[in-house]
Scaffold this active site. Structure first.
Site, PDB file in Angstrom:
ATOM      1  N   TYR A  72      46.900  -0.806  13.420  1.00 28.36           N
ATOM      2  CA  TYR A  72      45.816  -0.077  13.997  1.00 28.36           C
ATOM      3  C   TYR A  72      45.910  -0.401  15.523  1.00 28.36           C
ATOM      4  O   TYR A  72      45.930  -1.511  16.007  1.00 28.36           O
ATOM      5  CB  TYR A  72      44.516  -0.501  13.435  1.00 28.36           C
ATOM      6  CG  TYR A  72      43.279   0.243  13.909  1.00 28.36           C
ATOM      7  CD1 TYR A  72      43.194   1.625  13.473  1.00 28.36           C
ATOM      8  CD2 TYR A  72      42.618  -0.331  15.225  1.00 28.36           C
ATOM      9  CE1 TYR A  72      42.076   2.356  13.810  1.00 28.36           C
ATOM     10  CE2 TYR A  72      41.688   0.553  15.543  1.00 28.36           C
ATOM     11  CZ  TYR A  72      41.327   1.803  14.939  1.00 28.36           C
ATOM     12  OH  TYR A  72      40.455   2.647  15.697  1.00 28.36           O
ATOM     13  N   TRP A  92      44.992   1.982  19.545  1.00 34.32           N
ATOM     14  CA  TRP A  92      44.998   3.092  20.325  1.00 34.32           C
ATOM     15  C   TRP A  92      46.327   3.373  20.960  1.00 34.32           C
ATOM     16  O   TRP A  92      46.238   4.594  21.651  1.00 34.32           O
ATOM     17  CB  TRP A  92      43.825   3.054  21.300  1.00 34.32           C
ATOM     18  CG  TRP A  92      42.389   3.781  21.041  1.00 34.32           C
ATOM     19  CD1 TRP A  92      42.020   3.166  19.842  1.00 34.32           C
ATOM     20  CD2 TRP A  92      41.640   4.843  21.371  1.00 34.32           C
ATOM     21  NE1 TRP A  92      40.815   4.059  19.424  1.00 34.32           N
ATOM     22  CE2 TRP A  92      40.652   4.950  20.514  1.00 34.32           C
ATOM     23  CE3 TRP A  92      41.981   5.568  22.404  1.00 34.32           C
ATOM     24  CZ2 TRP A  92      39.500   5.850  20.692  1.00 34.32           C
ATOM     25  CZ3 TRP A  92      40.976   6.360  22.875  1.00 34.32           C
ATOM     26  CH2 TRP A  92      39.795   6.882  21.821  1.00 34.32           C
TER      27      TRP A  92
END
Ligand SMILES: Nc1nc2c(c(=O)[nH]1)N[C@H]1C(S)=C(S)[C@@H](COP(=O)(O)OP(=O)(O)OC[C@H]3O[C@@H](n4cnc5c(=O)[nH]c(N)nc54)[C@H](O)[C@@H]3O)O[C@H]1N2
Ligand SMILES: Nc1nc2c(c(=O)[nH]1)N[C@H]1C(S)=C(S)[C@@H](COP(=O)(O)OP(=O)(O)OC[C@H]3O[C@@H](n4cnc5c(=O)[nH]c(N)nc54)[C@H](O)[C@@H]3O)O[C@H]1N2
Ligand SMILES: [Mo]
Length: 761
Positions: free
Chosen positions: A107, A109
């Site tokens: 996970y 960005w």
């Protein structure tokens, strides 16, 4: 001279290069170029932060030990050798345990840019070698993602896509009730890039149109001061009680829109019975809520009247559901909006996430642009994203999620690319221990994050300034050709190149690359975009022209939307995809799960910790998003560094609170609770509740043992937060539910280690 452009999650910039010095310039159409950008170039040039060469943790390389402490010693190896070892290890784990032992939820960005997107590349690669265990939902809004699909039948992406346009709010809304504010700080950011920031202009326009704005938040600063918003500074984590009291007042006054409730909702009667106290003999009155929320009952009653006599939009920041029982405030807010009967109308009803990132509610036609195909993952197993520590601690352990009884996988190899769990996860000391369980950890990043320092195999990647890419964001009205503006740092390689190199060793080169170079893929994506453009009725320039132009604006991209408008217009023809076809204020499917922490309709559940139910020396920690960076990205850049206090992450208190604890601005303080402790540098903010402390997430973790205690000497808040699911329904993280104690740090100030390179043998 051709203009060069680049994009990031914090905006798009024209890049000027003079004598090798890069400067970034906001676009003319961008009303508020992001502060975050000021630290970008310096962070990417920081030789004490960037990873120069492939590196292996010495203890793993020599003896396969698991001692992944943040102070590990690394050995740098040439790329070929590094790639050989990586491929061998991958083959070994797959041969011994199968692909189900690979965990690559990964996970995070990463960076903007459609092609060089770290997770897309990693997933595509892993899918070609038999698949991996992945992760579901986000740290941003997992509780809402899971809940909303039950009660509205809309998957979260569709819910976001339908969000009522900000332009319509500015035009039609009389009362904008903002839980968690609408903040220019968080509106700096847009996942996958943006050419504009328009949240402040939208709020200004609404205010100029006479819209009354109410900020319901422990922090006044969550709304621009110029908007003269009313500020209701409730205790964090008590919004559900506050909303239930509003609902009580609306029912009591006979102002609930019965026609709307009957036509468009299911279960309002059960909710009403609960709110009125028919079941538990506790009417959820304003006086009841006042004691929980620390807001005068009179103010709650007044707001209920304001809401029923105005064209009202209930707006909720994502932060509200990043807390214990985070489903409840969202569900209660939706129920209240239904009672007001204004869902489906222009500029009123219910909104989720305005300002949490910049494009939510943007008036843009949504175009489904192509992306790099991910292939198919043959492994069906996954974890809810924030359950990573539990997974590592209890392989084969049972847990509940989204209506299922599930079993955690037994992860032998963990692979992270484009994310930083030692930034983003809660209770990091617990993760620090659990992280030592797997046999191998691979991290791909451009910088020596706390996670990279805890890997066995570290593969250095480029960043967007160092490679060509394309910014494609279906919420934006432009495509950007992102030009490389500096050389890759030392031996850094693109994620694509690294994975292609490993694929060659795994024998899956053709499947992974399809015979294309990175440039070939960019051309391929552009051809895909051109084809989509044609079906949308416009012509895009060819690849070379696009490259020269840098930015291509999509014609006629303006389009407004209203959440659920088709359903409201004709519920029989366009029902919601719920069992009742309606908004489920009470939801039988959830009731049938018989969970202890999420019932048939919105309810007040005591959170694991809160103000008002603790001794008065505690402060509520608000660990919101940082103004100066994106999460932990760019923490080693000039802008974030300039904000530090004696090198430590700033934390803000109300000046009266500082006085109460004998503290002054500039002091180094120790924040602590049963889970951990960290240092911070004190600043003052009189727009905070006096019993709250604001300390942004994202300071690079620097754990040091000081007098027998492990302390993050830099100020990473996640050593303090709680690692628990919001409920057995969503398992979302509860970062915003945390109490801490504060005191002055009187010992010597420990030198930071994380601002320098790890020991490279
Ligand atoms: N206490 C607390 N904790 C929180 C939150 C909170 O509110 N409070 N918020 C949560 C939320 S909403 C989120 S979304 C998460 C965010 O958590 P993350 O998304 O994990 O945080 P980032 O720092 O953005 O991590 C992205 C990483 O990708 C790396 N990267 C960038 N570009 C590339 C690339 O091209 N290739 C590779 N391989 N790597 C690259 C960066 O260097 C960085 O280390 O944090 C969560 N944690
Ligand atoms: N500058 C910057 N912007 C970002 C990011 C970043 O890293 N940096 N990250 C992006 C990401 S990934 C995400 S998910 C979004 C997150 O967007 P949000 O979730 O909206 O952001 P937060 O900063 O977590 O919280 C916003 C405000 O909510 C208030 N708040 C906290 N708890 C409560 C509560 O219980 N009740 C009420 N009423 N208010 C509360 C706090 O005062 C806080 O300032 O931000 C995005 N924007
Ligand atoms: Mo997020």
């Amino acid at each position: 001279m051709t203009n060069k452009y680049t994009s990031s999650h914090w905006g798009t910039f024209r890049v000027e290069t003079v004598n090798d010095q890069i400067s970034l310039h906001g676009l003319p159409q961008d009303d508020e170029p992001a502060q975050i950008a000021k630290g970008w170039v310096s962070a990417m040039k920081n030789p004490n932060a960037r990873i120069a060469r492939p590196a292996f943790r010495k203890g793993w390389l020599n003896g396969r030990d698991h001692d992944r402490s943040g102070d590990a010693v690394f050995v740098q190896l040439p790329w070929d050798e590094a790639l050989d070892i990586t491929a061998q290890e991958l083959k070994r784990v797959i041969a011994e345990y199968g692909n189900k032992a690979l965990f690559a939820g990964s996970y995070g960005w990463a960076s903007a840019g459609r092609f060089h997107h770290a997770q897309s590349q990693l997933r595509r690669f892993l899918n070609t070698i038999g698949g991996v265990v992945g992760a579901k939902n986000t740290y941003s809004h997992a509780a809402a993602e899971v809940l909303l699909s039950y009660v509205t039948g809309l998957p979260h992406r569709m819910f976001q896509d339908q969000m009522t346009s900000m332009d319509l709010i500015a035009e039609h809304c009389e009362l904008l009730v903002c839980f968690g504010g609408i903040s220019a700080r968080t509106a700096q950011v847009s996942s996958s890039g943006t050419t504009r920031h328009e949240v402040t202009p939208f709020l200004n326009k609404a205010a100029a149109n006479g819209c009354k704005i109410i900020n319901i938040s422990p922090r006044g600063r969550d709304m621009n001061a110029e908007l003269s918003a009313d500020w209701i500074a409730l205790r964090p984590g008590t919004d559900t009680a506050f909303i239930l009291a509003l609902a009580y007042e609306v029912f009591r006054a006979g102002r609930a829109d019965r026609v709307f409730l009957d036509t468009y909702t299911q279960g309002a009667d059960a909710f009403e019975a609960y709110v009125m106290g028919d079941l538990d003999e506790q009417p959820k009155t304003a006086d009841w809520a006042a004691a929980i929320c620390d807001i005068p009952a009179e103010r709650i009653r007044k707001l209920a009247t304001q809401m029923t006599s105005s064209r009202t939009m209930i707006s909720m920041a994502w932060s509200l559901q990043r807390g214990d029982h985070g489903e409840q405030p969202i569900w209660a807010g939706l129920a209240l909006a239904a009672m007001l009967g204004q869902i489906g109308q222009a500029g009123t009803g219910f909104g989720f996430g305005y300002g949490s990132t910049t494009p939510v509610g943007r008036s843009r036609k949504l175009i489904n642009w192509p992306s790099v195909p991910q292939g198919r993952n043959p492994i069906a197993d996954f974890i809810p994203v924030a359950r990573v520590t539990d997974m590592l601690n209890t392989p084969n352990g049972a847990y509940k999620y989204d209506g299922e009884d599930r079993i955690y996988p037994d992860a032998k190899l963990v692979w992270w690319s484009g994310g930083n769990p030692f930034h983003h996860h809660q209770d990091l000391l617990k993760l620090d221990t659990a992280w030592r369980k797997p046999e191998t950890v691979i991290v791909m990043d451009h910088s020596w994050t706390a996670t990279a320092r805890r890997a066995d195999i570290v593969l250095p990647t480029t960043g967007p300034l160092e490679r060509d890419d394309i910014m494609i964001n279906r919420r934006d009205d432009a495509l950007v050709y992102m030009s490389a503006v500096q050389k890759p740092f030392k031996q850094a390689r693109d994620d694509y190149e690294i994975l292609s190199n490993i694929a060659a060793r795994m024998g899956t080169s053709d499947a992974f690359t399809e015979g294309r170079t990175a440039d070939g893929w960019l051309r391929h994506l552009c051809e895909g975009c051109a084809a989509v453009g044609k079906t949308e009725g416009f012509e895009l320039p060819d690849f070379e022209t696009f490259k020269d132009l840098g930015i291509v604006t999509i014609p006629n991209a303006h389009e407004t939307r209203i959440l659920m408008d088709r359903f409201i217009a004709d519920p029989a023809t366009d029902p919601l995809q719920t069992p009742s076809g309606k908004i489920e204020i009470a939801c039988q499917a959830i009731a049938d799960l018989a969970l202890h922490d999420c019932h048939a309709h919105p309810m007040w559940h005591e959170p694991v910790e809160r103000l008002g139910a603790c001794d008065p020396d505690h402060l509520h920690l608000i660990s919101g998003q940082p103004a100066t960076r994106l999460h932990a990205q760019l923490d080693m850049g000039a802008e974030a560094q300039a904000s530090k206090v004696q090198g430590r992450e700033p934390c803000a208190l109300h000046s009266k609170t500082a006085k109460r604890f004998g503290l002054t601005a500039g002091d180094i303080v120790l924040l602590e609770n049963a889970r951990g402790a960290c240092l911070g540098g004190l600043t003052l903010d009189d727009t905070l509740r006096e019993d709250c402390i604001f300390m942004a997430t994202g300071a690079w973790l620097d754990l040091q043992d000081i007098n027998g205690r492990t302390i993050c000497v830099h100020g990473n808040v996640n050593v303090l937060t709680i690692d628990k699911g919001a409920s057995d329904l969503s398992q979302g993280n509860i970062a915003h539910t945390t109490l801490v104690k504060i005191r002055k740090w009187t010992g010597p100030l420990p030198a930071l280690r994380v601002t320098g390179l790890p020991v490279l043998d």
